[in-house]
Design an enzyme around this catalytic site. Structure first.
Site, mmCIF file in Angstrom:
data_model
loop_
_atom_site.group_PDB
_atom_site.id
_atom_site.type_symbol
_atom_site.label_atom_id
_atom_site.label_comp_id
_atom_site.label_asym_id
_atom_site.label_seq_id
_atom_site.Cartn_x
_atom_site.Cartn_y
_atom_site.Cartn_z
ATOM 1 N N HIS A 44 0.836 -1.216 0.000
ATOM 2 C CA HIS A 44 0.000 0.000 0.000
ATOM 3 C C HIS A 44 0.866 1.260 0.000
ATOM 4 O O HIS A 44 0.461 2.295 0.520
ATOM 5 C CB HIS A 44 -0.986 0.001 1.173
ATOM 6 N N THR A 45 2.044 1.141 -0.571
ATOM 7 C CA THR A 45 2.921 2.308 -0.703
ATOM 8 C C THR A 45 2.896 2.856 -2.122
ATOM 9 O O THR A 45 3.243 4.016 -2.339
ATOM 10 C CB THR A 45 4.371 1.936 -0.338
ATOM 11 N N SER A 138 -1.874 -11.224 -7.941
ATOM 12 C CA SER A 138 -1.935 -10.365 -9.107
ATOM 13 C C SER A 138 -2.304 -11.068 -10.398
ATOM 14 O O SER A 138 -1.715 -10.824 -11.452
ATOM 15 C CB SER A 138 -0.558 -9.725 -9.244
ATOM 16 N N ASP A 186 1.578 -3.919 -9.578
ATOM 17 C CA ASP A 186 1.433 -5.247 -10.173
ATOM 18 C C ASP A 186 1.726 -5.220 -11.678
ATOM 19 O O ASP A 186 2.420 -6.093 -12.208
ATOM 20 C CB ASP A 186 0.014 -5.778 -9.933
HETATM 21 C C1 GLA Z 1 -2.772 -4.580 -4.840
HETATM 22 C C2 GLA Z 1 -2.723 -3.399 -5.787
HETATM 23 C C3 GLA Z 1 -1.355 -2.754 -5.801
HETATM 24 C C4 GLA Z 1 -0.852 -2.461 -4.386
HETATM 25 C C5 GLA Z 1 -1.058 -3.676 -3.480
HETATM 26 C C6 GLA Z 1 -0.741 -3.376 -2.047
HETATM 27 O O1 GLA Z 1 -1.959 -5.599 -5.319
HETATM 28 O O2 GLA Z 1 -3.049 -3.816 -7.109
HETATM 29 O O3 GLA Z 1 -1.390 -1.589 -6.588
HETATM 30 O O4 GLA Z 1 -1.453 -1.321 -3.860
HETATM 31 O O5 GLA Z 1 -2.359 -4.188 -3.538
HETATM 32 O O6 GLA Z 1 0.608 -3.126 -1.883
#
Ligand code: GLA
Length: 396
Positions: A44-45, A138, A186
């Site tokens: 979440h960065t 992902s 991702d």
């Molecule tokens: C998901 C989102 C990413 C990222 C992560 C958390 O995978 O698609 O963009 O924010 O969560 O790090």
């Protein structure tokens, strides 16, 4: 023990071409391949202009694509019952629903927007994948990037000069067509990863570089455990966390939390916003330290960083769940150097770093503990860092 295998890419390719022929009555022109990912640090960065350190999995999504001479788009998947059929004009926001929106959203994004839009033709698309869905690994970005990669090759363009553009198109498919407010990590790793390395991405300026993890030399492995608690980024929790971060930045009068320091964060009156912001600022620092710890082969530091990250996600960002906490705790008890939940959270997977000879014992310990606690049996995979997206012409 349940292991999710990545499969032999040549076999997956051949099987997909055969199925494509059966379904659409002719061979595909190209097959695009894009990997899933597991993030090692920096959760979440990305949408806070921060740092991330993901690796591409050997598990990937393959999209076989054939050019049509009209504007019809047909997509189907070997994993999903339902497909989608429409026209190019219907590939944008409000068009396809469900998994197909990720696939056709990329066609729309490549054909519209800033820069030189591509002349995307009508296509038939068949998808096959070894990336588990809903596991926080992902699968969505893998799907977007596999389709996009295939289409770019279909148009005769060089993939390497189009990787950044494909990242942008895949992000737009996800945020504008599917409506998941994700941050871009991702898609970036799916397109830009290098085999054997993690990808350090700085979302302040979009720059990235490969970071050699030295896993083989240090005898370490990455074990990923899918808790089978399914997560979905279109559900509310992800968007709420993002909104909290934006609100914290607004109150601190900084453009993004990347610009906030610990002292400022502590000054936030609102307890929830303070904890959210603290996770982000400390997590960005942990990415820097993790890169150093890998370079120094400092296992003790890696263990501390992974656990501190997990605790921060559990207590400050509140995106863990009992199954993830149990997987992390059990991995460390059974001999992992360190472990943390990975990805968006609210379910999904944990990642643990351990000496190669501990892999079986750790996976078994997690399985037993899940039985004891009455959780659904998990599935494991080995995350040997793989390459980013690639493409093959059929017949090559
Ligand atoms: C998901 C989102 C990413 C990222 C992560 C958390 O995978 O698609 O963009 O924010 O969560 O790090």
């Amino acid at each position: 023990m349940a292991w999710t295998e990545s499969g032999d890419p040549d076999q997956v390719h051949r099987r997909l071409v055969r199925h494509f022929q059966d379904r659409f009555g002719a061979a595909p022109d190209v097959v695009g391949r894009a990997p899933g990912r597991v993030n090692l640090m920096g959760e979440h960065t990305d949408y806070n202009a921060g740092l991330v350190l993901p690796v591409a999995l050997p598990h990937a999504t393959f999209a076989a694509v054939r050019r049509r001479d009209d504007d019809v788009v047909r997509v189907a998947s070997l994993q999903q019952d339902s497909g989608w059929e429409g026209t190019l004009a219907g590939c944008g926001p409000g068009g396809a629903q469900g998994w197909a929106a990720y696939a056709v959203g990329v066609l729309w994004a490549l054909g519209t927007g800033a820069g030189e839009p591509l002349e995307v033709p009508g296509v038939d698309v068949l998808v096959d994948s070894t990336v588990p869905v809903g596991a926080g690994l992902s699968s969505s970005a893998a799907l977007e990037c596999a389709v996009g990669t295939a289409v770019v090759a279909l148009l005769g363009h060089d993939l390497d000069t189009h990787r950044e553009r494909l990242v942008r198109a895949a992000v737009r498919a996800e945020t504008e067509v599917v409506g998941a407010p994700t941050g871009g990590m991702d898609q970036t790793v799916a397109m830009l990863a290098e085999a054997g390395a993690a990808l350090l991405v700085d979302f302040a300026d979009g720059s990235s570089r490969a970071v050699d993890l030295g896993l083989a030399a240090s005898g370490l492995r990455l074990l990923v455990t899918d808790t089978r608690v399914s997560h979905a980024l279109v559900d509310g929790g992800y968007g709420e966390r993002r909104a909290d971060c934006e609100e914290a930045a607004r109150r601190l009068e900084v453009p993004t939390l990347r610009e906030a320091d610990a002292g400022q964060v502590d000054s936030l009156d609102d307890d929830r916003l303070r904890r959210r912001a603290r996770h982000v600022t400390t997590e960005i620092e942990r990415v820097r330290r993790t890169v150093e710890a890998f370079a120094d082969d400092d296992h003790a530091a890696l263990g501390r960083l992974l656990l501190a990250s997990h605790v921060s996600m559990r207590d400050d960002f509140e995106i863990s769940c009992p199954e993830l906490d149990t997987a992390v705790e059990t991995a460390v008890e059974a001999g992992a150097v360190g472990a943390r939940m990975t990805g968006g959270g609210f379910g999904g997977s944990a990642v643990a770093l351990m000496p190669a000879e501990r892999v079986e014992a750790v996976a078994r310990a997690i399985d037993l503990r899940f039985v004891r606690d009455g959780f659904t049996a998990p599935a494991h995979l080995l995350a040997e860092p793989g390459p980013g997206a690639s493409v093959r012409r059929v017949g090559d």
